[in-house]
Design an enzyme around this catalytic site. Structure first.
Site, short mmCIF file in Angstrom:
data_model
loop_
_atom_site.label_atom_id
_atom_site.label_comp_id
_atom_site.label_asym_id
_atom_site.label_seq_id
_atom_site.Cartn_x
_atom_site.Cartn_y
_atom_site.Cartn_z
N GLU A 158 0.80 -1.24 0.00
CA GLU A 158 0.00 0.00 0.00
C GLU A 158 0.83 1.28 0.00
OE1 GLU A 158 -2.77 -0.58 3.23
OE2 GLU A 158 -3.47 -2.46 2.42
N GLU A 263 -6.31 -10.60 -1.16
CA GLU A 263 -7.08 -10.38 0.07
C GLU A 263 -8.57 -10.34 -0.26
OE1 GLU A 263 -5.65 -7.02 2.35
OE2 GLU A 263 -3.56 -7.50 1.94
O1 G3I Z 1 -4.98 -8.21 19.07
C1 G3I Z 1 -5.71 -7.09 19.57
C2 G3I Z 1 -6.50 -7.48 20.78
O2 G3I Z 1 -5.62 -7.85 21.80
C3 G3I Z 1 -7.38 -6.30 21.20
O3 G3I Z 1 -8.17 -6.67 22.27
C4 G3I Z 1 -8.26 -5.84 20.05
C5 G3I Z 1 -9.09 -4.62 20.40
O4 G3I Z 1 -9.31 -3.79 19.30
O5 G3I Z 1 -7.43 -5.51 18.97
C6 G3I Z 1 -6.66 -6.61 18.50
O6 G3I Z 1 -5.87 -6.18 17.42
C7 G3I Z 1 -6.56 -5.95 16.22
C8 G3I Z 1 -5.98 -6.88 15.16
O7 G3I Z 1 -6.53 -6.57 13.91
C9 G3I Z 1 -6.24 -8.37 15.46
O8 G3I Z 1 -7.59 -8.63 15.43
C10 G3I Z 1 -6.33 -4.50 15.83
O9 G3I Z 1 -6.98 -3.65 16.74
C11 G3I Z 1 -6.86 -4.26 14.45
O10 G3I Z 1 -6.49 -2.95 14.03
C12 G3I Z 1 -6.25 -5.26 13.47
O11 G3I Z 1 -6.84 -5.06 12.23
C13 G3I Z 1 -6.17 -5.63 11.12
C14 G3I Z 1 -5.89 -4.55 10.10
O12 G3I Z 1 -5.29 -5.12 8.94
C15 G3I Z 1 -4.99 -3.50 10.74
O13 G3I Z 1 -4.09 -2.97 9.98
C16 G3I Z 1 -7.06 -6.70 10.50
O14 G3I Z 1 -7.19 -7.79 11.41
C17 G3I Z 1 -6.46 -7.19 9.18
O15 G3I Z 1 -7.39 -7.99 8.52
C18 G3I Z 1 -6.15 -5.99 8.29
O16 G3I Z 1 -5.55 -6.48 7.11
C19 G3I Z 1 -5.24 -5.50 6.11
C20 G3I Z 1 -4.04 -6.03 5.35
O17 G3I Z 1 -3.00 -6.29 6.26
C21 G3I Z 1 -3.59 -5.03 4.29
N1 G3I Z 1 -4.68 -4.70 3.40
C22 G3I Z 1 -5.91 -4.26 4.04
C23 G3I Z 1 -6.36 -5.31 5.05
C24 G3I Z 1 -7.66 -4.90 5.68
O18 G3I Z 1 -7.50 -3.74 6.42
#
Ligand code: G3I
Length: 372
Positions: A158, A263
């Site tokens: 990205e 994705e």
């Molecule tokens: O692990 C913590 C947990 O301990 C906590 O209680 C909870 C509360 O919000 O958060 C958890 O972490 C989250 C993590 O996902 C695991 O679930 C983060 O807040 C959350 O921001 C994170 O989101 C991820 C996102 O990327 C962040 O950048 C998504 O799972 C993931 O699917 C997403 O993937 C991205 C690709 O890497 C790049 N392209 C876009 C795609 C979708 O956004």
């Protein structure tokens, strides 16, 4: 009395065994995505930390049955793999590699250089030299560790804006626009046996695609290796940009690159912008109109979702000589990041398996696409 008890036990056991046999039949007679498309392209999924730990046996069965390529949804991102300067946590990534080896699957490393999900210490960096040191050490350490163990790396994720210009990320601001080529050069040295990809969302759209092609050409013109380009594929039901996707497959492939859908999910909930920028949010979270499918999808939407997936797979099959992998962003609807973004706490239904891991109509339509 003893005899009656014994008869009752026999009846109970017979019923239980029949139920088990039925259950087993229900799961083992389903078609397998990776088998159906084995001559066409790999079928991947993104795994959560819990799935890598094999915590849910039903999820595990669906994963092993349907997928031959695994992308870690979060655990290989820099904030997780290098939480403190020079301190690495390889445990979950090592576990993923071990899991893939045990089941004959491949792994795509996601991702080395991304402005999002950076460790706090890196977000605080303000000098070019310090960022260059983090950048170089991170790539060298992480990419070399997994060389020969994983198939490829999303080296840079990205880096572009929607209009095809460079995103003003911390890397761009402190290292300059050559940082993308430099990331590929460092990864090629650290992981000479690993494929190198550029990955983005909306890079099937004409302006962003043009920027993406320009970026790829700069890498190639510098004599640095790039093997593939990932079109993430975060699309919306009823609005799949099939024409743009097809043009992109052809144009990226003409650069000599493998094309991957990396994705894939098809969102069904309302949204007022396109793309997958995790920093973008919507604010209408209290309006129930923005969370309409809490109790399941109405037939009309379920059917549209199935038709959209079928159209996508028909297109992918048409260009199977150019596409090497189609990866879904999650195993089932309950796991999808789209339940929490861009509005937290919604009930989304973007994948092929529902919250109980049952194949949805879209699953069967995808399989039909192969038969047509
Ligand atoms: O692990 C913590 C947990 O301990 C906590 O209680 C909870 C509360 O919000 O958060 C958890 O972490 C989250 C993590 O996902 C695991 O679930 C983060 O807040 C959350 O921001 C994170 O989101 C991820 C996102 O990327 C962040 O950048 C998504 O799972 C993931 O699917 C997403 O993937 C991205 C690709 O890497 C790049 N392209 C876009 C795609 C979708 O956004």
């Amino acid at each position: 009395m003893k005899k009656i008890n014994s008869i009752l036990t026999t009846i109970t056991l017979t019923v239980l065994l029949a139920a088990c046999a039925d259950n087993k039949k229900a799961t083992t007679t389903e078609p397998s995505l990776k088998e159906i498309f084995k001559d066409d392209f790999d079928i991947g999924t993104a795994l959560s930390a819990d799935q890598i730990e094999e915590k849910d046996s039903i999820a595990d069965e669906v994963i092993r049955r349907n997928f031959n390529s695994l992308t870690p949804e979060n655990i290989m991102k820099s904030m997780h793999i290098q939480p403190e300067w020079g301190t690495y946590d390889f445990t979950p990534a090592d576990k993923l590699v071990e899991y893939s080896q045990k089941h004959g699957m491949s792994v795509v490393g996601h991702t080395l250089i991304w402005h999002s999900q950076l460790p706090q210490f890196a977000r605080n960096i303000t000098s070019k030299d310090s960022l260059a040191e983090f950048f170089t050490n991170h790539i060298n350490t992480v990419a070399s560790r997994y060389d020969r163990k994983i198939q490829g790396w999303d080296v840079v994720n990205e880096a572009l804006n929607e209009d095809g210009t460079m995103r003003e990320s911390i890397f761009y601001k402190l290292l300059g626009e050559g940082y993308v080529t430099e990331a590929f050069r460092l990864t090629q040295e650290a992981a000479p046996n690993t494929e190198l990809y550029y990955n983005d969302y909306n890079n099937e759209q004409p302006s962003k695609r043009a920027g993406c092609i320009e970026l790829i050409k700069k890498i190639q013109d510098a004599g640095v290796r790039i093997d593939g380009v990932g079109i993430q594929g975060h699309w919306h039901v009823g609005r799949i940009p099939l024409k743009e996707i097809e043009e992109s497959i052809l144009e990226y492939s003409a650069l000599g690159l493998k094309v991957m859908i990396t994705e894939l999910d098809v969102e069904v909930l309302p949204r007022n912008f396109q793309g997958a920028d995790v920093n973008q949010r919507m604010t209408m979270k209290d309006d129930p109109a923005f969370n309409p499918y809490v109790d399941g999808l109405p037939d009309s939407v379920q059917q549209q979702l199935a038709d959209d997936y079928a159209a996508l797979f028909e297109l992918f099959l048409k260009h199977k000589d150019k596409i090497t992998r189609v990866t879904f962003w999650g195993v089932n609807d309950g796991q999808s990041w789209l339940n929490g973004w861009p509005v937290p706490g919604r009930t989304n239904h973007p994948l092929l398996f529902d919250r109980e891991f049952k194949p949805k109509p879209a699953f069967y339509k995808v399989i039909e696409a192969k038969k047509n």
